[in-house]
Enzyme design. Structure first.
Site, PDB file in Angstrom:
ATOM      1  N   GLY A  10     -24.271  69.771 112.877  1.00  0.00           N
ATOM      2  CA  GLY A  10     -23.431  70.168 114.205  1.00  0.00           C
ATOM      3  C   GLY A  10     -23.069  71.322 114.548  1.00  0.00           C
ATOM      4  O   GLY A  10     -23.482  72.253 113.847  1.00  0.00           O
ATOM      5  N   PHE A  11     -22.136  71.368 115.584  1.00  0.00           N
ATOM      6  CA  PHE A  11     -21.710  72.562 116.323  1.00  0.00           C
ATOM      7  C   PHE A  11     -20.969  73.565 114.938  1.00  0.00           C
ATOM      8  O   PHE A  11     -21.636  74.693 114.653  1.00  0.00           O
ATOM      9  CB  PHE A  11     -21.402  72.394 117.393  1.00  0.00           C
ATOM     10  CG  PHE A  11     -20.858  73.223 117.850  1.00  0.00           C
ATOM     11  CD1 PHE A  11     -20.645  74.673 117.894  1.00  0.00           C
ATOM     12  CD2 PHE A  11     -19.138  73.388 118.513  1.00  0.00           C
ATOM     13  CE1 PHE A  11     -20.330  75.796 118.699  1.00  0.00           C
ATOM     14  CE2 PHE A  11     -18.135  74.214 118.511  1.00  0.00           C
ATOM     15  CZ  PHE A  11     -18.832  75.568 118.865  1.00  0.00           C
ATOM     16  N   ASP A  31     -26.680  65.586 107.141  1.00  0.00           N
ATOM     17  CA  ASP A  31     -26.364  64.541 108.491  1.00  0.00           C
ATOM     18  C   ASP A  31     -27.228  64.153 108.879  1.00  0.00           C
ATOM     19  O   ASP A  31     -28.879  64.357 107.854  1.00  0.00           O
ATOM     20  CB  ASP A  31     -26.470  66.109 109.120  1.00  0.00           C
ATOM     21  CG  ASP A  31     -26.011  65.645 110.782  1.00  0.00           C
ATOM     22  OD1 ASP A  31     -24.935  66.626 110.168  1.00  0.00           O
ATOM     23  OD2 ASP A  31     -26.200  65.662 111.182  1.00  0.00           O
ATOM     24  N   GLY A  36     -26.200  65.652 115.678  1.00  0.00           N
ATOM     25  CA  GLY A  36     -26.360  67.270 115.066  1.00  0.00           C
ATOM     26  C   GLY A  36     -27.653  67.529 115.591  1.00  0.00           C
ATOM     27  O   GLY A  36     -28.125  66.089 116.423  1.00  0.00           O
ATOM     28  N   THR A  95     -17.381  55.253 112.081  1.00  0.00           N
ATOM     29  CA  THR A  95     -17.801  56.605 111.675  1.00  0.00           C
ATOM     30  C   THR A  95     -17.119  56.901 111.076  1.00  0.00           C
ATOM     31  O   THR A  95     -17.231  57.470 109.898  1.00  0.00           O
ATOM     32  CB  THR A  95     -18.987  57.351 112.885  1.00  0.00           C
ATOM     33  OG1 THR A  95     -20.135  56.330 113.192  1.00  0.00           O
ATOM     34  CG2 THR A  95     -19.297  58.841 112.207  1.00  0.00           C
ATOM     35  N   ALA A 117     -11.897  66.890 108.942  1.00  0.00           N
ATOM     36  CA  ALA A 117     -11.905  68.223 109.623  1.00  0.00           C
ATOM     37  C   ALA A 117     -11.039  66.520 110.655  1.00  0.00           C
ATOM     38  O   ALA A 117     -11.622  66.047 111.207  1.00  0.00           O
ATOM     39  CB  ALA A 117     -12.978  68.015 110.009  1.00  0.00           C
ATOM     40  N   TYR A 149     -10.025  57.093 119.524  1.00  0.00           N
ATOM     41  CA  TYR A 149     -10.452  58.468 118.695  1.00  0.00           C
ATOM     42  C   TYR A 149      -9.416  58.524 117.907  1.00  0.00           C
ATOM     43  O   TYR A 149      -9.689  59.298 116.965  1.00  0.00           O
ATOM     44  CB  TYR A 149     -11.292  58.990 119.450  1.00  0.00           C
ATOM     45  CG  TYR A 149     -11.635  60.154 119.345  1.00  0.00           C
ATOM     46  CD1 TYR A 149     -12.955  60.193 117.812  1.00  0.00           C
ATOM     47  CD2 TYR A 149     -11.041  61.401 118.874  1.00  0.00           C
ATOM     48  CE1 TYR A 149     -13.013  61.265 117.614  1.00  0.00           C
ATOM     49  CE2 TYR A 149     -11.790  62.302 118.790  1.00  0.00           C
ATOM     50  CZ  TYR A 149     -12.381  62.570 117.899  1.00  0.00           C
ATOM     51  OH  TYR A 149     -13.144  63.770 116.866  1.00  0.00           O
TER      52      TYR A 149
END
Ligand code: UDP
Length: 322
Positions: A10-11, A31, A36, A95, A117, A149
């Site tokens: 991913g970023f 991943d 990603g 997820t 994160a 979220y």
């Protein structure tokens, strides 16, 4: 040291992998390429210290094996971006919650340190400025999808803190504020890559609402440096840290800056929120982190301002297609 990065293509994950490799770390990443892209790690693939697995963290025997091989887990795999949350709520919730459950469960079995994160979304629509780690969460009703979220990330935090308190699994939580830089895609709604792409292709720059809402954008290199320092700071265990920039800019001003910096002829177009997302969509007006805690812990200060951030993103989009 051996690191496992979930969401490693991913970023943020790919920048983290790059920075850890540059410090001579050994990096394992997993991943499923859902958001990603293998392109994000293309330039790292020849490094013998990078090991990547294209698979899901829900493949538990595989995840257990990877956790076993590493000293420290950086859990970044998540469904990200407001657009994805509004369009695929089931995927987002599952997820984000089940993924973290699985990672913590396996890290706990082997007593490995885990960085989780999290997101500034957990502050919700609080109007207190700046947001400090111990502030109350102010969330909207369950009928408004976007708050799922924030709730999913809050559960991740509760779980990580519970693992530390109850099972002594060392966990560190980072609440990431708006993070920008090369390789971020606009596909999931993130404003800066969207504006830059729109400006470079001469399409209208789409400002949602009246553009008076503001955000603080940090360059991914500053964020990654903070993450690496905080995971190695012993007293960070069992703690939550804001990670981001506190330099605020309105979205309208951002649109103007992007137009000016790209020399674009694009018009700036205002789009009502209900058209951009869904009816009844609630946006946060301001979102500013209190950086006192992380500054005290690791002497963190973001080094890149909005002009430098925009220049790096514009440069990236000039050289790369999404
Ligand atoms: N936004 C916008 N135009 C776009 C995409 C986003 O005006 O094409 C706005 C969005 O409504 C929000 C801000 O930019 O107020 C930041 O959005 P982003 O999704 O990047 O991050 P977040 O909302 O999570 O801070």
């Amino acid at each position: 040291m051996k690191y496992l990065i979930t969401g490693g293509t991913g970023f943020v994950g790919s920048h983290l992998a790059e920075a850890l490799l540059a410090q001579n770390g050994e990096v394992y990443l997993i991943d499923d390429l859902s958001t990603g892209s293998i392109k994000n790690i293309e330039h790292l693939k020849t490094n013998p210290k990078l090991h990547y697995t294209i698979n899901s963290i829900f493949n538990e025997p595989l995840l257990a094996e990877l956790v076993d091989q590493c000293d420290l887990v950086l859990h970044l795999a998540a469904a990200v971006g407001v657009r994805l949350i509004v369009e695929s709520p089931v995927r987002t919730i599952e997820t984000n919650i089940s993924g973290t459950e699985i990672v913590l469960k396996h890290a706990s079995k082997k007593q490995k340190k885990v960085f989780i994160a999290s997101s500034s979304e957990v502050y919700g629509k609080s109007t207190k400025i700046p947001f400090s780690e111990d502030d109350d969460m102010v969330l909207g009703p369950t009928s408004k999808g976007r708050w799922s979220y924030a709730c999913s990330k809050a559960i991740d935090e509760f779980l990580a803190l519970a693992y530390w308190r109850e099972k002594k699994t060392p966990t560190v939580i980072g609440r990431l504020f708006n993070t920008v830089g090369p390789r971020q895609t606009g596909r999931y709604g993130m404003v800066i890559p969207r504006f830059v792409k729109q400006a470079l292709t001469g399409e209208p720059i789409t400002v949602y609402g009246n553009g008076q809402q503001s955000r603080c954008f940090a360059h991914v290199s500053d964020i990654v440096e903070a993450i690496i320092k905080i995971i190695h700071y012993d007293q960070a265990v069992g703690e939550v840290f804001n990670i981001g920039s506190n330099q605020e800019i309105t979205i309208e001003e951002l649109a103007r800056k992007v137009k000016e910096k790209t020399g674009s002829k694009s018009v700036i177009k205002y789009i009502p929120y209900e058209e951009a997302y869904e009816s009844g969509f609630e946006d946060m007006l301001r979102r500013v982190p209190d950086l006192t805690k992380i500054t005290k812990a690791i002497n963190y200060r973001p080094t890149k301002n909005i002009d430098q951030i925009l220049e790096s993103v514009i440069d990236y989009f000039k050289k790369n297609d999404e």
